[in-house]
Design an enzyme around this catalytic site. Structure first.
Site, PDB file in Angstrom:
ATOM      1  N   GLU A 285     -58.108 -29.869  81.367  1.00 39.80           N
ATOM      2  CA  GLU A 285     -56.199 -29.956  80.697  1.00 39.80           C
ATOM      3  C   GLU A 285     -56.997 -31.802  80.153  1.00 39.80           C
ATOM      4  OE1 GLU A 285     -51.520 -30.474  81.761  1.00 39.80           O
ATOM      5  OE2 GLU A 285     -53.096 -30.532  83.403  1.00 39.80           O
TER       6      GLU A 285
ATOM      7  N   GLU B  21     -45.326 -25.919  89.482  1.00 33.72           N
ATOM      8  CA  GLU B  21     -45.738 -26.625  87.984  1.00 33.72           C
ATOM      9  C   GLU B  21     -47.117 -27.222  88.343  1.00 33.72           C
ATOM     10  OE1 GLU B  21     -43.711 -27.780  84.150  1.00 33.72           O
ATOM     11  OE2 GLU B  21     -42.466 -26.067  85.226  1.00 33.72           O
TER      12      GLU B  21
ATOM     13  N   CYS C   3     -47.033 -30.806  80.587  1.00 31.06           N
ATOM     14  CA  CYS C   3     -47.825 -29.675  81.544  1.00 31.06           C
ATOM     15  C   CYS C   3     -47.544 -28.629  80.225  1.00 31.06           C
ATOM     16  CB  CYS C   3     -47.427 -29.702  82.664  1.00 31.06           C
ATOM     17  SG  CYS C   3     -45.825 -29.158  82.739  1.00 31.06           S
TER      18      CYS C   3
ATOM     19  N   LYS D 125     -40.089 -36.931  96.879  1.00 30.47           N
ATOM     20  CA  LYS D 125     -40.460 -38.017  96.897  1.00 30.47           C
ATOM     21  C   LYS D 125     -41.414 -38.263  95.429  1.00 30.47           C
ATOM     22  CE  LYS D 125     -45.253 -38.524  96.824  1.00 30.47           C
ATOM     23  NZ  LYS D 125     -46.006 -39.798  96.231  1.00 30.47           N
TER      24      LYS D 125
END
Length: 521
Positions: A391, A259, A293, A186
């Site tokens: 972040e 991750e 990331c 997906k």
């Protein structure tokens, strides 16, 4: 910085969407319209999957998977190598789709094609060796034989993000295929066309239709369904969502690979080559407009060279070509969504309001693209500012001086995240020693990201809140296998002989174990 609107056409040909969209398993009759971050114009009406579609995808994948596994690792590898060749041949159209859907610079889009091709080549060439049965030492040398086998888990669920829509949609799944699994994937709703473009080539390479299927729809519904059905779940995305995915998989006693986020540090030592460090920081901070990331949001620079590095870095950032578009001229593309723009603006404005200095950038540029934001360098960021620990996931980086390498190490490790880091020094041995003490899954010496990420034998993943598991390397393939030990015993059995005293057997065993210890057996 140089900032211009691209003159290139911003939309994909309608024929591209018409060719790709039927590849999704989606029968609801409903669609979700997507728009290009380049100019906000309509891209596609993506058909939406139902839960029945998900069930059908898993049912057909489970039916097809045994035959795929029976092909053997070498034959599966040959098909991955064919996929490698098709990717390189189709890189121009793939880059068009990636840029139109994500808004990234074309150079960053082509890097996705290269990385995915390298992944296909790596597992195509080496999977058979990784999966070969291994002999291990038995309890009694010469009498006990141990064979270790790696069997596919079955059907792997892959839930991928929008920021690297080709490589993240397919790299994990390629390792799963190489191990003999089927895949149900997906992709993020914004970047379905890119995932389908990859699927089209995969099928042309000889992967059967039911062995890799794509479903579409909202993550809360369709993504949850994949977590509830997969024999292994791969998720790349936010730490908050990753926690939910991990819990959902654990409740079913299946493994997950996650991750997640990062607040990555880069350390510039006093003896670093500053030109190389500046160049690495540009790539490490602003590739894909910082929506990566593994990108750096914290730069720690030795005080002895801090002012020199800062001045060079700020000048280099100011000279970046901010030019969203399909052509090759832009160095930095646009943010992908309004939500990302809102977060980036909020972090910069919060820092500015609380006393940080914006050395360069810091402005939304709607004249270039709806969600374009200038590459931004901050100084004087303190703990009370949102961007200090959270972040940002955008083109924003903060500079900090340090006095000793022990201080730099403490600052680099002062985070709940632990995904990627870099150390810059002319003394490679000392840099490697420092790098090994940074709590991150990958640390690059005198490079930003590509040294580890481009080395397919190097496992990549996070520590702490940056996730679980590793992609790439043997680890990236073996996670998709069930490990089985087959033990063959020759001669006498390992229990007490019939009629023998249990006490005497214990004495014999004690003596045998002492002999084995002395002989280092």
């Amino acid at each position: 910085m140089t900032a211009t609107r691209s003159d290139a056409a911003l939309l994909l040909p309608d024929a591209t969407a018409r060719r790709l969209l039927p590849l999704a398993r989606a029968t609801s009759g409903e669609t979700d319209a997507t728009a290009s971050p380049l100019d906000g114009s309509h891209l596609a009406d993506v058909p939406q999957s139902t839960l029945d579609d998900v069930d059908a995808a898993f049912a057909s994948a489970r039916a097809a998977q045994p035959a795929w596994a029976e092909l053997g690792a070498s034959e599966r590898g040959r098909r991955l190598l064919a996929f490698h060749d098709l990717l390189l041949a189709a890189q121009a159209e793939l880059a068009d789709v990636i840029v139109a859907e994500s808004g990234k610079a074309r150079k960053d889009a082509v890097e996705e094609v290269f990385h995915l091709a390298m992944t296909a080549r790596y597992y195509g060439q080496y999977a058979a060796g990784f999966l070969r049965p291994q002999r291990r030492r038995g309890v009694f040398l010469g009498l006990t034989r141990i064979d270790v086998h790696h069997h596919p888990k079955g059907v792997v669920s892959v839930i991928s993000p929008w920021n690297y829509p080709l490589t993240m949609a397919m790299a994990d799944g390629l390792a799963a295929l190489a191990a003999g699994n089927a895949v149900v994937a997906k992709p993020d709703a914004q970047t379905v066309l890119t995932a389908l473009a990859g699927l089209e080539l995969l099928r042309r390479a000889g992967v059967p239709d039911d062995v890799w299927q794509v479903v579409t729809g909202p993550g809360g519904e369709i993504g949850t369904a994949l977590v509830e059905r997969g024999d292994h779940v791969c998720f790349t995305g936010s730490t908050a969502t990753g926690r939910k995915v991990g819990v959902g998989a654990a409740e079913r006693l299946v493994a997950s690979s996650l991750e997640l986020g990062g607040k990555n540090p880069m350390v510039v030592c006093a003896d670093a080559d500053l030109d190389a460090a500046v160049d690495g920081a540009l790539r490490g901070c602003f590739s894909n407009a910082g929506q990566l990331c593994a990108s750096f949001e914290r730069l720690y620079v030795a005080r002895a060279v801090y002012a020199d590095f800062r001045d060079r870095f700020v000048a280099a950032v100011a000279a970046l070509e901010l030019r969203p578009g399909l052509d090759w001229t832009g160095e930095v593309g646009t943010l992908t969504s309004a939500a990302q723009l809102d977060k980036v603006q909020a972090h910069v404005e919060d820092a500015r309001a609380k006393g940080a200095t914006v050395l360069v950038g810091g402005h939304h540029r709607p004249d270039l693209a709806p969600w374009s934001f200038e590459p931004t360098v901050l100084e004087g960021v303190s703990e009370d500012m949102e961007c200090f620990r959270d972040e940002t996931f955008g083109p924003v980086v903060s500079l900090y001086p340090f006095d000793t390498e022990e201080e730099a190490l403490a600052l680099a490790n002062d985070s709940t995240y632990g995904l990627n880091a870099a150390v810059w020094s002319r003394d490679h041995a000392r840099a490697r020693a420092l790098a090994s003490r940074i709590r991150c899954g990958t640390v690059n010496v005198n490079e930003a990201i590509a040294a580890s990420f481009g080395s397919l034998s190097a496992p990549m993943g996070g520590m702490g809140q940056s996730g679980l598991g590793r992609r790439q390397g043997p680890e990236g393939l073996l996670r998709f296998t069930q490990v089985q030990a087959v033990a063959t015993q020759r001669g006498m059995g390992l229990g007490a002989p019939t009629g023998a005293s249990r006490e005497k057997f214990a004495e014999v065993m004690t003596g045998a174990l002492k002999v084995m210890r002395a002989l280092r057996l």
